[in-house]
Design an enzyme around this catalytic site. Structure first.
Site, PDB file in Angstrom:
ATOM      1  N   GLY A 113      -9.576-110.269 -17.754  1.00 32.32           N
ATOM      2  CA  GLY A 113      -8.733-109.337 -18.485  1.00 32.32           C
ATOM      3  C   GLY A 113      -9.287-109.104 -19.880  1.00 32.32           C
ATOM      4  O   GLY A 113     -10.092-109.886 -20.396  1.00 32.32           O
ATOM      5  N   CYS A 114      -8.853-108.023 -20.502  1.00 29.54           N
ATOM      6  CA  CYS A 114      -9.392-107.678 -21.823  1.00 29.54           C
ATOM      7  C   CYS A 114      -8.950-108.671 -22.894  1.00 29.54           C
ATOM      8  O   CYS A 114      -9.783-109.202 -23.649  1.00 29.54           O
ATOM      9  CB  CYS A 114      -9.018-106.248 -22.194  1.00 29.54           C
ATOM     10  SG  CYS A 114      -7.251-105.865 -22.105  1.00 29.54           S
ATOM     11  N   TYR A 115      -7.658-108.948 -22.988  1.00 25.20           N
ATOM     12  CA  TYR A 115      -7.187-109.937 -23.963  1.00 25.20           C
ATOM     13  C   TYR A 115      -7.788-111.321 -23.700  1.00 25.20           C
ATOM     14  O   TYR A 115      -8.250-111.988 -24.634  1.00 25.20           O
ATOM     15  CB  TYR A 115      -5.665-110.028 -23.940  1.00 25.20           C
ATOM     16  CG  TYR A 115      -4.919-108.851 -24.515  1.00 25.20           C
ATOM     17  CD1 TYR A 115      -5.000-108.524 -25.866  1.00 25.20           C
ATOM     18  CD2 TYR A 115      -4.084-108.078 -23.707  1.00 25.20           C
ATOM     19  CE1 TYR A 115      -4.289-107.460 -26.397  1.00 25.20           C
ATOM     20  CE2 TYR A 115      -3.368-107.007 -24.227  1.00 25.20           C
ATOM     21  CZ  TYR A 115      -3.466-106.697 -25.575  1.00 25.20           C
ATOM     22  OH  TYR A 115      -2.758-105.645 -26.088  1.00 25.20           O
ATOM     23  N   PRO A 116      -7.788-111.808 -22.439  1.00 24.78           N
ATOM     24  CA  PRO A 116      -8.406-113.109 -22.184  1.00 24.78           C
ATOM     25  C   PRO A 116      -9.884-113.165 -22.561  1.00 24.78           C
ATOM     26  O   PRO A 116     -10.378-114.215 -22.964  1.00 24.78           O
ATOM     27  CB  PRO A 116      -8.208-113.300 -20.676  1.00 24.78           C
ATOM     28  CG  PRO A 116      -6.952-112.554 -20.377  1.00 24.78           C
ATOM     29  CD  PRO A 116      -7.046-111.326 -21.253  1.00 24.78           C
ATOM     30  N   THR A 117     -10.602-112.053 -22.436  1.00 20.83           N
ATOM     31  CA  THR A 117     -12.006-112.057 -22.820  1.00 20.83           C
ATOM     32  C   THR A 117     -12.170-112.443 -24.279  1.00 20.83           C
ATOM     33  O   THR A 117     -13.011-113.279 -24.631  1.00 20.83           O
ATOM     34  CB  THR A 117     -12.640-110.680 -22.550  1.00 20.83           C
ATOM     35  OG1 THR A 117     -12.626-110.423 -21.139  1.00 20.83           O
ATOM     36  CG2 THR A 117     -14.073-110.619 -23.054  1.00 20.83           C
TER      37      THR A 117
END
Length: 311
Positions: A113-117
């Site tokens: 995911g973008c935030y987890p990245t």
């Protein structure tokens, strides 16, 4: 010999951006379904079984269904949904964390995911090195461009008369990214995640504030920065910066696509506090760029091929 690619969900935001990154690349041939065939189960099943690599740009349930349609032991999969990010049998598609050779050999890859990245790029290496604790109650403050919310949110922000200046959400503490962050950072506790959206199409800033003075070992901001710089040394995609010279970090309303990720470590003079910050494109390293990075590794290409990395 070319590698055949089928993008299931090619007309969505992520699918379109992947197609842009693959345009003109002669090492790939794209299997495309037009019109009604895109939603025809038989046509999709045929394409999923005919291709060398399927890239799923679908809602979670549809992505799970697509995997069940594959009736061979040959087709490889990159799933850009959140359906398989913590599932056994799936490789997490963050080459810098799991290893480029692991991605190259994997059959089933789940795109982060973008935030987890942003969060994992900042925290996972430091937990692994023992500089910050796995059992700390981490908090993530993050803001993203509205394209990450899909067509409904894009329409909401772009409709004539929209007056949304800031949209905070996730107040039920049950955001689906939380499990992904905990699992792949190797944490004991779930994180407190405070996401928000602003009226910029793309781009995001993910911040993790740390009270270093309350941690065992008294880590310093400089130690954390040096550890991240060592971990990502040589990466063409992730760069680490000294945050002591940073006065502000900006998101532009009309930014161009970018597939890199910048990490910053900011510390106060006494060394008691630090702010770990990641800036990336939610549609780049946070989605389509990451999928293409994995695709490159799976097919023996340099990982940065076709990616937008110039400043």
């Amino acid at each position: 010999m070319t590698t055949s690619i089928f993008i299931d969900g090619a007309e969505g935001t992520t699918g379109l951006e992947i197609r842009q990154r693959l345009a003109g690349r002669t090492e790939f041939s794209i299997l495309a379904l037009d019109g009604a065939a895109r939603k025809d189960a038989a046509a999709r099943r045929e394409a999923l079984n005919d291709c060398d690599i399927a890239i799923l740009c679908l809602p979670d349930d549809a992505a799970r269904e697509a995997v069940t349609m594959i009736a061979n032991d040959r087709t490889r999969v990159i799933d850009a949904s959140s359906a398989h990010r913590v599932d056994d049998g799936w490789t997490y598609g963050f080459p810098e964390l799991v290893g480029r050779d692991v991605i190259a050999k994997a059959r089933f890859i789940s795109n982060p995911g973008c935030y987890p990245t942003g969060f994992l790029g900042l925290v996972a290496p430091l937990v692994r090195k023992g500089l910050i604790p796995a059992d700390w109650p981490y908090t993530i403050n993050a803001v993203s461009g509205y394209s990450g919310g899909g067509k409904a949110l894009i329409k909401r922000f772009e409709d004539d008369g929209s007056d949304i200046a800031f949209r905070a959400y996730g107040y039920d503490m049950a955001h689906k990214h939380r499990e992904e962050m905990k699992a792949h950072a190797g944490l004991v506790h779930g994180v407190i995640f405070a996401p928000a959206v602003v009226p910029a199409y793309r781009g995001m800033v993910v911040e993790v504030p740390l009270h270093l003075g309350a941690m065992q070992g008294d880590p310093t901001a400089e130690q954390l920065r040096a550890a991240l710089a060592d971990f990502f040394h040589g990466s063409p995609i992730v760069s680490v910066h000294d945050g002591s010279t940073v006065a502000e970090l900006l998101l532009e309303t009309n930014a161009e696509p970018h597939d890199g990720m910048e990490l910053f470590v900011c510390g106060n003079e006494g060394g008691w506090h630090a702010r770990l910050v990641a800036r990336l494109d939610n549609l780049g390293k946070g989605a389509s760029g990451a999928a293409v990075q994995s695709l490159n590794l799976m097919t023996g290409q340099p990982e940065e091929t076709g990616l937008a990395l110039s400043a």
